[in-house]
Design a protein around this motif. Structure first.
Motif, mmCIF file in Angstrom:
data_model
loop_
_atom_site.group_PDB
_atom_site.id
_atom_site.type_symbol
_atom_site.label_atom_id
_atom_site.label_comp_id
_atom_site.label_asym_id
_atom_site.label_seq_id
_atom_site.Cartn_x
_atom_site.Cartn_y
_atom_site.Cartn_z
ATOM 1 N N TRP A 180 0.621 -1.029 -0.193
ATOM 2 C CA TRP A 180 0.033 0.417 0.140
ATOM 3 C C TRP A 180 0.682 1.556 -0.044
ATOM 4 C CZ3 TRP A 180 -0.392 3.916 4.059
ATOM 5 C CH2 TRP A 180 0.716 3.964 4.859
ATOM 6 N N LEU A 181 2.288 1.293 0.545
ATOM 7 C CA LEU A 181 3.163 2.117 0.383
ATOM 8 C C LEU A 181 3.338 2.347 -0.759
ATOM 9 C CD1 LEU A 181 4.558 1.984 3.657
ATOM 10 C CD2 LEU A 181 3.430 3.630 3.080
ATOM 11 N N GLN A 182 3.826 2.035 -1.423
ATOM 12 C CA GLN A 182 3.834 1.838 -3.442
ATOM 13 C C GLN A 182 2.781 2.450 -4.040
ATOM 14 O OE1 GLN A 182 4.967 -1.983 -4.804
ATOM 15 N NE2 GLN A 182 7.326 -2.344 -3.474
ATOM 16 N N GLN A 183 1.486 1.724 -3.630
ATOM 17 C CA GLN A 183 0.642 2.750 -4.350
ATOM 18 C C GLN A 183 0.373 4.064 -3.764
ATOM 19 O OE1 GLN A 183 -3.345 0.156 -4.495
ATOM 20 N NE2 GLN A 183 -1.668 -1.797 -3.894
ATOM 21 N N LEU A 184 0.502 4.075 -2.278
ATOM 22 C CA LEU A 184 0.833 5.941 -2.416
ATOM 23 C C LEU A 184 1.433 6.650 -2.526
ATOM 24 C CD1 LEU A 184 -0.680 7.809 0.002
ATOM 25 C CD2 LEU A 184 0.981 7.444 1.944
ATOM 26 N N GLN A 185 2.302 6.448 -3.108
ATOM 27 C CA GLN A 185 3.979 6.684 -3.588
ATOM 28 C C GLN A 185 3.406 7.322 -5.079
ATOM 29 O OE1 GLN A 185 6.825 7.632 -2.402
ATOM 30 N NE2 GLN A 185 6.559 8.864 -3.878
ATOM 31 N N GLY A 186 2.248 6.461 -5.951
ATOM 32 C CA GLY A 186 2.246 6.904 -7.184
ATOM 33 C C GLY A 186 0.671 7.894 -6.762
ATOM 34 N N ARG A 187 0.153 8.111 -6.211
ATOM 35 C CA ARG A 187 -0.635 8.769 -5.997
ATOM 36 C C ARG A 187 0.024 10.005 -5.692
ATOM 37 N NH1 ARG A 187 -3.505 4.271 -5.751
ATOM 38 N NH2 ARG A 187 -5.486 4.585 -6.878
ATOM 39 N N LEU A 188 0.856 9.866 -5.630
ATOM 40 C CA LEU A 188 1.466 11.382 -4.884
ATOM 41 C C LEU A 188 2.659 12.154 -5.877
ATOM 42 C CD1 LEU A 188 3.318 10.483 -1.427
ATOM 43 C CD2 LEU A 188 0.809 11.230 -1.870
ATOM 44 N N HIS A 189 2.331 13.567 -5.446
ATOM 45 C CA HIS A 189 2.843 14.236 -6.718
ATOM 46 C C HIS A 189 4.325 15.114 -6.342
ATOM 47 C CE1 HIS A 189 -1.870 15.165 -6.635
ATOM 48 N NE2 HIS A 189 -1.654 14.889 -8.119
ATOM 49 N N GLY A 190 4.742 15.072 -5.380
ATOM 50 C CA GLY A 190 5.941 15.495 -5.216
ATOM 51 C C GLY A 190 6.515 14.317 -5.665
#
Length: 706
Positions: A180-190
């Motif tokens: 889930w942290l990898q999926q969260l990283q994909g939704r971040l813009h920075g």
């Protein structure tokens, strides 16, 4: 600058997910610059401004209504953003933000939402013991309604904004944090990466690993199938659903019985262990009482010797005063003798001068000689008195020397006795230190025993309220006994440091011993009560064993039903994956698809007619009023259809959640309404309508059964 908001039910473990995100590199949110408010405090202020509780005014689909925040409150959020403008990735966790999702979404378009959900059994498993003992059917219904409304709100928000949300299952997120942290990283813009590989999940919360607890929880949840349906919908739509295993099957009644028997045996062993500890403490208390008696006797002897020494010192002071008085008298007599000697010398010199000057004054000289002889006799008497006084002083000095020698011997003997008493006190102090060490060891062992008792009690309280009350009382008595041992150790330590407060410490020790005795007696009484309660509980368990045979058949049916539901969920999951892939391929060329296919199907005439028939089929009055209700539903639908005739809606297959429309079409309400519409166009159709409706209900039941 990326911002993350973690929202979940208070018992879903959202705080653990926030802890994992912080460990991966998400900075905690700082307070706002002007007001100094944290994000959760801002949410509390907004909820108070709306003047309603979290679960008031649910909408038609069971979700919570979002708060309508005016522009005057947007300054709080903007001030919070300014306070964290220098942090590349920051966020916070707040359960009450479930009614503020639209507010935070409109405040910042770069805000990413992590929606956390858990199974409905978490409401019962993570319930505090004080609330579990007071659980009633009405309270259980309200708790599960709370869970359903909360998670329905999360699901609706996720379906409307899937690009900005991440829906994860709490337990699965703790077991697989990298996913889930990898999926969260994909939704971040920075560009700041999260440490997905180095993140280690924290210790898991207490789960329903007890077969008896799991069995009872599953039995309670079977009375609320809507919660299970909502959880299945969350699993089907989640980015990280819970991975099902064979270990997830509900326990059998035999496994629940074995778990209860093991808990009963553990409680018996715990009771025996506590009895042994109480006996050891009683033995130590008796030893302490005996040593304190010896110490009191030695103190009395020391006080007697101290009194004798004080009497000797007073006698010595009296003798010293007498000697000083004699010395002063001797000095006075010596001064008088010196004065007389001076007078004799003066008279002798005067006589010599008279003899030299006037030899003719013989008569006068004779008189002077007579006076001289008288004075000489007086002087001789005074010299004899002086010699007698000196002899008396010598005798007094000899007596004083003898008394001083005897007093010195008494002092040496007293010093020897005091030294012996000091040695005895030091030996007693060492013994007390050893006893203190034993008490500390007993304290740690009692602490471990208390922890074990608390853990067992937290499991047993969910099965029997009365047994839990007696177990908590026993734990309280154990904690009081631990506190009494701590007070005894503190009293002993202060006694060694402050010898001048022996009387106060002795009184405190007696009070502590009396309290320990009362606690031991109370523990014995509670032990007897607990034994009686165990016997009653054993009888109840035997009755439950007889009743468990009747549940075996139902358990078999539930296992088969769960297997069928699992197959259906797998099929829905594969369909959902294929739909997501198709949506991803068409996302570049096709504008964003609308959401709400299920709501459109529910607004169809077929679904509304079927729902009306099901609603009025529960009683004879409902059957009699069903034709009028169907006509009223039809007129209402036609009025609404004419009102929105100018609105052009896209086809159902273009909706983002088109699979939900297909699922709603398989509902019994839609199938019955569709049959009614299909047969109502011809007279022959009206004749065959009852048989067609009966056949549709039968087909629906056959499809629902394994």
């Amino acid at each position: 600058m990326d911002k993350i908001l973690i929202v979940g039910h208070p018992q879903s473990g959202h705080d653990t997910i926030a802890h994992m995100a912080t460990a991966a590199g998400m900075a905690p949110a700082r307070p706002s610059r002007r007001e100094g408010l944290r994000p959760d405090e801002i949410g509390s202020a907004l909820c108070r401004a709306d003047a309603r509780t979290l679960l008031e005014a649910p909408e038609a689909d069971g979700a919570l209504r979002q708060l309508d925040i005016g522009p005057v409150w947007q300054g709080l959020a903007l001030d919070l953003m300014l306070g964290n403008i220098d942090q590349p990735v920051w966020g916070w966790s707040d359960p009450q933000s479930v009614v503020l999702l639209d507010y935070w979404r409109t405040i910042d378009p770069d805000l990413t939402f992590v929606l956390v959900y858990d199974a409905p059994d978490s409401v019962l498993v993570d319930m505090p013991a004080a609330q579990a003992t007071q659980l009633s059917p009405d309270r259980l219904r309200r708790l599960l309604h709370n869970w359903s409304a909360f998670n329905a709100t999360l699901l609706r928000f996720f379906l409307r904004h899937p690009g900005r949300c991440l829906l994860v299952q709490s337990r699965q997120a703790r077991h697989a944090p990298q996913s889930w942290l990898q999926q969260l990283q994909g939704r971040l813009h920075g560009t700041t990466p999260l440490q997905t590989e180095a993140t280690v999940p924290p210790p898991d919360r207490l789960q329903a690993t007890d077969p008896a607890l799991t069995f009872l929880t599953a039995a309670l949840l079977r009375e609320h199938p809507d919660c299970q349906h909502l959880y299945e919908a969350l699993q089907a739509c989640a980015n990280l659903p819970e991975a099902g295993t064979a270990a997830d099957a509900p326990p059998t009644p035999l496994a629940a019985w074995l778990a209860l028997a093991g808990q009963h045996q553990d409680r018996l062993e715990l009771g025996r262990h506590l009895a042994e500890q109480a006996h050891r403490i009683d033995t130590l208390g008796q030893g302490l009482a005996h040593r304190d008696t010896l110490l009191q006797q030695q103190r009395q002897q020391a006080r007697q010797l101290e009194t004798q020494a004080q009497a000797s010192q007073q006698e010595q002071a009296r003798l010293s005063g007498q000697i000083d008085h004699l010395h002063r008298a001797l000095d006075t007599q010596v001064q008088e003798r010196q004065q007389l000697t001076t007078q004799v010398q003066s008279l002798t010199e005067a006589l010599q001068r008279i003899e030299c000057v006037a030899s003719g004054h013989q008569a006068h000289a004779t008189r002077l000689d007579l006076q001289l002889r008288q004075q000489s006799q007086t002087l001789s008497g005074r010299e004899e008195a002086l010699q007698a006084a000196q002899a008396r002083i010598g005798a007094l000095q000899a007596d004083q020397a003898q008394q001083a020698q005897a007093h010195q011997q008494d002092q040496e003997r007293l010093i020897g006795q005091i030294h012996q008493i000091q040695l005895n006190l030091e030996a007693h102090y060492l013994q007390r230190q050893q006893l203190n060490a034993e008490v500390v060891a007993l304290k740690s062992e009692l602490q471990r025993t208390g922890d074990l008792a608390a853990e067992r009690q937290s499991q047993i309280t969910r099965l029997n309220q009365q047994l839990d009350q007696h177990t908590r009382r026993l734990a309280d008595q154990a904690s009081e006994l631990d506190m009494a041992a701590t007070r005894l150790a503190q009293w002993q330590e202060s006694q060694t440091r402050q010898e001048q407060e022996q009387i106060r410490q002795e009184a405190a020790r007696k009070a502590t011993e009396e309290r320990i005795t009362r606690l031991i007696q109370k523990g014995d009484r509670l032990q007897a009560q607990m034994q009686a309660q165990k016997d009653r509980h054993h009888a109840r368990l035997q009755e439950a064993t007889a009743a468990s045979a009747a549940l075996a058949q139902e358990n078999t049916r539930l296992v088969a039903q769960i297997h069928r539901v699992q197959q259906e969920l797998e099929r829905h999951f594969l369909d959902l994956q294929s739909l997501r892939q198709a949506q991803a391929r068409a996302a570049a060329a096709v504008p964003p698809a609308p959401v709400g296919a299920a709501e459109r199907v529910r607004s169809h005439l077929s679904y509304r007619l079927g729902a009306t028939m099901i609603q009025h089929s529960g009683s004879v009055t409902g059957w009699l009023s069903m034709p009028y209700a169907l006509l009223r539903t039809t007129h209402q639908y036609r009025s609404e259809h004419r009102a929105r005739a100018a609105v052009k809606l896209p086809p159902l297959h273009r909706y983002r959640d088109a699979q939900e429309a297909e699922r709603v079409k398989r509902h019994l309400s839609y199938r019955l309404g569709q049959t009614l519409v299909r047969h109502a166009s011809t007279p022959l159709g009206w004749i065959s309508l009852p048989f067609a409706l009966q056949r549709e209900v039968k087909d629906f039941r056959l499809q629902r059964q394994p």
